[in-house]
Design a protein around this motif. Structure first.
Motif, PDB file in Angstrom:
ATOM      1  N   ASN A   1       0.818  -1.208   0.000  1.00 31.60           N
ATOM      2  CA  ASN A   1       0.000   0.000   0.000  1.00 31.60           C
ATOM      3  C   ASN A   1       0.860   1.271   0.000  1.00 31.60           C
ATOM      4  O   ASN A   1       0.532   2.251   0.660  1.00 31.60           O
ATOM      5  CB  ASN A   1      -0.926  -0.021   1.219  1.00 31.60           C
ATOM      6  CG  ASN A   1      -2.171   0.781   0.995  1.00 31.60           C
ATOM      7  OD1 ASN A   1      -2.419   1.260  -0.116  1.00 31.60           O
ATOM      8  ND2 ASN A   1      -2.955   0.959   2.030  1.00 31.60           N
ATOM      9  N   ILE A   2       1.978   1.217  -0.726  1.00 30.62           N
ATOM     10  CA  ILE A   2       2.847   2.390  -0.828  1.00 30.62           C
ATOM     11  C   ILE A   2       3.007   2.729  -2.313  1.00 30.62           C
ATOM     12  O   ILE A   2       3.341   1.863  -3.112  1.00 30.62           O
ATOM     13  CB  ILE A   2       4.250   2.089  -0.240  1.00 30.62           C
ATOM     14  CG1 ILE A   2       4.144   1.835   1.259  1.00 30.62           C
ATOM     15  CG2 ILE A   2       5.211   3.235  -0.529  1.00 30.62           C
ATOM     16  CD1 ILE A   2       5.444   1.365   1.880  1.00 30.62           C
ATOM     17  N   ALA A   3       2.739   3.986  -2.682  1.00 31.26           N
ATOM     18  CA  ALA A   3       2.994   4.398  -4.063  1.00 31.26           C
ATOM     19  C   ALA A   3       4.475   4.735  -4.154  1.00 31.26           C
ATOM     20  O   ALA A   3       4.907   5.793  -3.735  1.00 31.26           O
ATOM     21  CB  ALA A   3       2.134   5.600  -4.421  1.00 31.26           C
ATOM     22  N   ASP A   4       5.251   3.786  -4.674  1.00 30.95           N
ATOM     23  CA  ASP A   4       6.705   3.910  -4.647  1.00 30.95           C
ATOM     24  C   ASP A   4       7.220   4.383  -6.003  1.00 30.95           C
ATOM     25  O   ASP A   4       7.171   3.651  -6.984  1.00 30.95           O
ATOM     26  CB  ASP A   4       7.314   2.550  -4.279  1.00 30.95           C
ATOM     27  CG  ASP A   4       8.825   2.571  -4.399  1.00 30.95           C
ATOM     28  OD1 ASP A   4       9.403   3.654  -4.228  1.00 30.95           O
ATOM     29  OD2 ASP A   4       9.406   1.504  -4.649  1.00 30.95           O
ATOM     30  N   LEU A   5       7.719   5.609  -6.040  1.00 29.86           N
ATOM     31  CA  LEU A   5       8.171   6.184  -7.312  1.00 29.86           C
ATOM     32  C   LEU A   5       9.634   5.873  -7.632  1.00 29.86           C
ATOM     33  O   LEU A   5      10.138   6.274  -8.671  1.00 29.86           O
ATOM     34  CB  LEU A   5       7.954   7.699  -7.300  1.00 29.86           C
ATOM     35  CG  LEU A   5       6.513   8.146  -7.046  1.00 29.86           C
ATOM     36  CD1 LEU A   5       6.385   9.652  -7.186  1.00 29.86           C
ATOM     37  CD2 LEU A   5       5.553   7.465  -8.002  1.00 29.86           C
ATOM     38  N   THR A   6      10.296   5.143  -6.740  1.00 25.93           N
ATOM     39  CA  THR A   6      11.678   4.740  -7.004  1.00 25.93           C
ATOM     40  C   THR A   6      11.762   3.995  -8.337  1.00 25.93           C
ATOM     41  O   THR A   6      12.779   4.066  -9.045  1.00 25.93           O
ATOM     42  CB  THR A   6      12.180   3.776  -5.909  1.00 25.93           C
ATOM     43  OG1 THR A   6      11.735   4.233  -4.654  1.00 25.93           O
ATOM     44  CG2 THR A   6      13.685   3.659  -5.920  1.00 25.93           C
ATOM     45  N   VAL A   7      10.658   3.277  -8.600  1.00 27.56           N
ATOM     46  CA  VAL A   7      10.551   2.394  -9.757  1.00 27.56           C
ATOM     47  C   VAL A   7      11.091   2.980 -11.066  1.00 27.56           C
ATOM     48  O   VAL A   7      11.796   2.296 -11.808  1.00 27.56           O
ATOM     49  CB  VAL A   7       9.060   2.002  -9.904  1.00 27.56           C
ATOM     50  CG1 VAL A   7       8.799   1.326 -11.205  1.00 27.56           C
ATOM     51  CG2 VAL A   7       8.673   1.118  -8.731  1.00 27.56           C
ATOM     52  N   ASP A   8      10.770   4.243 -11.343  1.00 25.65           N
ATOM     53  CA  ASP A   8      11.229   4.845 -12.599  1.00 25.65           C
ATOM     54  C   ASP A   8      12.738   4.704 -12.774  1.00 25.65           C
ATOM     55  O   ASP A   8      13.231   4.452 -13.868  1.00 25.65           O
ATOM     56  CB  ASP A   8      10.866   6.340 -12.631  1.00 25.65           C
ATOM     57  CG  ASP A   8       9.484   6.550 -13.236  1.00 25.65           C
ATOM     58  OD1 ASP A   8       8.674   5.613 -13.156  1.00 25.65           O
ATOM     59  OD2 ASP A   8       9.239   7.645 -13.776  1.00 25.65           O
ATOM     60  N   SER A   9      13.468   4.880 -11.659  1.00 33.04           N
ATOM     61  CA  SER A   9      14.921   4.794 -11.764  1.00 33.04           C
ATOM     62  C   SER A   9      15.466   3.404 -11.523  1.00 33.04           C
ATOM     63  O   SER A   9      16.521   3.053 -12.047  1.00 33.04           O
ATOM     64  CB  SER A   9      15.588   5.761 -10.782  1.00 33.04           C
ATOM     65  OG  SER A   9      15.546   7.061 -11.303  1.00 33.04           O
TER      66      SER A   9
END
Ligand SMILES: Nc1ncnc2c1ncn2[C@@H]1O[C@H](COP(=O)(O)OP(=O)(O)OP(=O)(O)O)[C@@H](O)[C@H]1O
Ligand SMILES: [Mg+2]
Lengths: 264, 295
Positions: free
Chosen positions: B31-39
């Motif tokens: 339940n965390i919107a994790d934006l690390t993903v892009d990098s």
């Protein structure tokens, strides 16, 4: 079993909103004590529980549980030996997980966690037995999502989760206040049963004056961050609700004020 | 749309499915919107391309997984130990990783693998790339299904559902987030590393918009195939990823410029997430109109 020494907690210190929630609390519980706690709105009852359970650090003082100084332990470390129920029945369970998964989580308390499979057949049988003892028909619904149960059912399961690995201390913060009267009665009964069976040292905040005298072996009254009354033994046996209110008035020079309080 | 284009879409769908599974772990389970993903997607690609270009494609994949895991743990560190809001923590990691990715790629913005051996040059023939893609997606799917039945997996799921309850079960939820976000980003990095070897090049900007693409795949899969339980949900995510690729290559075959792809992905996510709200509002006005008529 539990000892609080000069525990202080102030919210927003040195600001205009400063609020001394706990002032020099000294309290000693013996093993197997069942203490009921009453007090008006904002008296500091929940803050006392938060301090013991480790929701925040206290400003000064010491908290000792079963010989171990737990003052600086994290909440999850204390949870190994402290079980807790909140007023809100939704707080203690994970709604999108099944009953058995919730129980399995609680069952992990104090056990080492790892890659072994979460729920085995033996666990399942054990959960079924324990659920059957609640008398709510939940033993056949192990695979039901927790969120589908009623508030009372969820609170009963939370109670079971808090005690499935017997805790050294059980904290009950008005855990029946949000339930309808019949369900509240049922959960209160279950609480008494479980506590008596496992001889769990218990503290229970209640909004029910009568219950505060009939349950347990000791009654504490709080006001403005202090313990103003501590009654047990023969004195307590003779006490009635009007007596209790009168004692409160004498000690605090005001009327008892709690919007959830039931005086009878 | 030609058969070859369809085959390519399916292959890429399987590769991107790993990334979507990573988002499934962080977005759905934790339940965390994790934006690390892009990098971390680019991170995986960079690491695997660098090692493939010196003749170690398999070792590159392995290292990519580790690198992604570390990236996820950095985000978890920011979130838990330093108490930075989850979204911001992800943005910070993503931004910092951009420099690190550039460093890994030796200061260049692309690495070409055209003349080097990769996982996908192992076999030759028309369907040479398909088995590798399928194998990784299925392996990851089976791993997740099994993992989420272990005690640790149970803890991760419960942390996303009710963190207070997990802490009162005497479990350190900070640690759980380290493991969960690590796992999520490891999957994403593996996806990136496979894609680099699949298309024989890595590009510093190849990860931009990954979060949105992953969410779109995840949601398409869930809307169409449902998510009654973890195994079905994992399957839905994989199928969703393939479907997303097929849709994209279909609209591109109809002549849509690739420039609009990101816009399209964002619209898909917006519609898929908001449609229950829109329907509810529509029903509300219907009821109101009816009530006014009856009054
Ligand atoms: N986390 C917090 N931050 C700031 N102030 C707090 C916090 N928790 C409690 N307080 C304040 O501390 C005082 C004691 O609150 P507490 O919740 O302990 O009362 P209580 O005895 O449980 O009352 P009630 O019967 O209403 O539950 C109140 O004035 C409250 O506003
Ligand atoms: Mg309270």
């Amino acid at each position: 079993m539990l000892e609080l020494k000069k525990v202080c907690k102030t919210f927003f210190p040195n600001t205009p909103n400063e609020r001394k929630a706990l002032i020099d609390i000294d309290l000693k519980l013996e093993k197997g004590d069942f203490v009921t706690i009453i007090g008006g709105n904002g008296a500091g009852k929940s803050t006392l529980f938060n301090s013991i359970a480790g929701s925040f650090l206290i400003d000064s003082g010491n908290i000792i549980l079963d010989g171990q100084n737990i003052t600086f332990l994290k909440d999850y470390q204390r949870a190994r030996s402290i079980g807790r129920l909140h007023q809100d029945p939704l707080k203690g369970t994970a709604p999108n997980m099944t009953i058995e998964e919730n129980l399995a989580m609680a069952y992990l308390r104090g056990v080492k966690k790892g890659f072994s499979f979460g729920i085995g057949q033996k666990d399942r049988d054990y959960f079924r037995d324990r659920l059957a003892a609640l008398g709510l028909g939940l033993e056949d619904r192990l695979k039901t999502k927790m969120g589908l149960l009623s508030g009372g059912q969820r609170q009963a399961v939370t109670l079971m989760m808090a005690t499935i690995a017997t805790p050294k201390l059980l904290l009950l913060d008005e855990h029946t206040a949000a339930l309808d009267p019949a369900t509240a009665e049922k959960v209160a009964e279950l609480t008494q049963e479980i506590v008596a069976k496992d001889h769990i040292t218990t503290m229970m905040i209640t909004h029910n004056m009568q219950q505060s005298l009939t349950c347990g072996n000791r009654t504490i009254m709080m006001d403005e961050g202090r313990i103003i009354l501590d009654i047990r033994g023969d004195e307590r046996k003779k006490l009635t609700v009007p007596d209790l209110l009168k004692m409160f008035r004498e000690h605090s020079q005001k009327e008892f004020d709690n919007d959830r309080m039931m005086l009878s | 749309m030609t058969l070859i284009a369809l085959q390519g879409a399916v292959e890429q769908g399987f590769i991107y499915a790993l990334m979507a599974l990573g988002l499934f772990v962080s977005y759905r389970i934790l339940n965390i919107a994790d934006l690390t993903v892009d990098s971390s997607f680019t991170l995986g690609a960079a690491v695997s391309a660098v090692f493939a270009s010196i003749g170690h494609p398999y070792f590159g994949l392995l290292l990519a997984i580790c690198a992604g895991w570390v990236a996820g743990m950095c985000t978890a560190f920011l979130q838990t130990k330093l108490q930075i809001q989850p979204i911001l923590a992800g943005i910070l990691s993503m931004t910092a990783l951009y420099s690190i990715n550039l460093l890994i790629m030796g200061g260049k913005s692309t690495i070409s693998l055209l003349k080097t051996e990769t996982l996908f040059t192992l076999f030759s023939g028309d369907y040479a790339k398909l088995p590798g893609a399928i194998a990784f997606a299925l392996l990851a799917g089976v791993f997740l299904v099994v993992f989420f039945r272990t005690q640790l997996g149970l803890c991760i799921r419960a942390t996303g559902d009710n963190e207070d309850m997990v802490r009162s079960s005497s479990i350190n939820t900070d640690l759980v987030k380290f493991i969960g976000l690590g796992l999520a980003n490891a999957l994403v990095a593996l996806s990136g590393s496979l894609l680099a070897q699949y298309q024989s090049f890595a590009d510093l900007s190849m990860g931009i918009g990954t979060v949105v693409i992953g969410l779109a795949s995840l949601i398409i899969g869930e809307v169409i195939f449902g998510r009654p339980n973890i195994p079905r949900n994992v399957l839905s995510v994989i199928l969703g990823s393939i479907l997303y690729r097929v849709i994209i290559s279909f609209v591109m075959a109809r002549g849509l410029s690739p420039n609009y792809l990101k816009l399209l992905s964002a619209l898909i996510v917006i519609i898929a997430i908001s449609y229950p709200v829109v329907i509810q509002r529509y029903r509300f006005y219907q009821l109101k109109k009816e009530a006014a008529r009856n009054a």
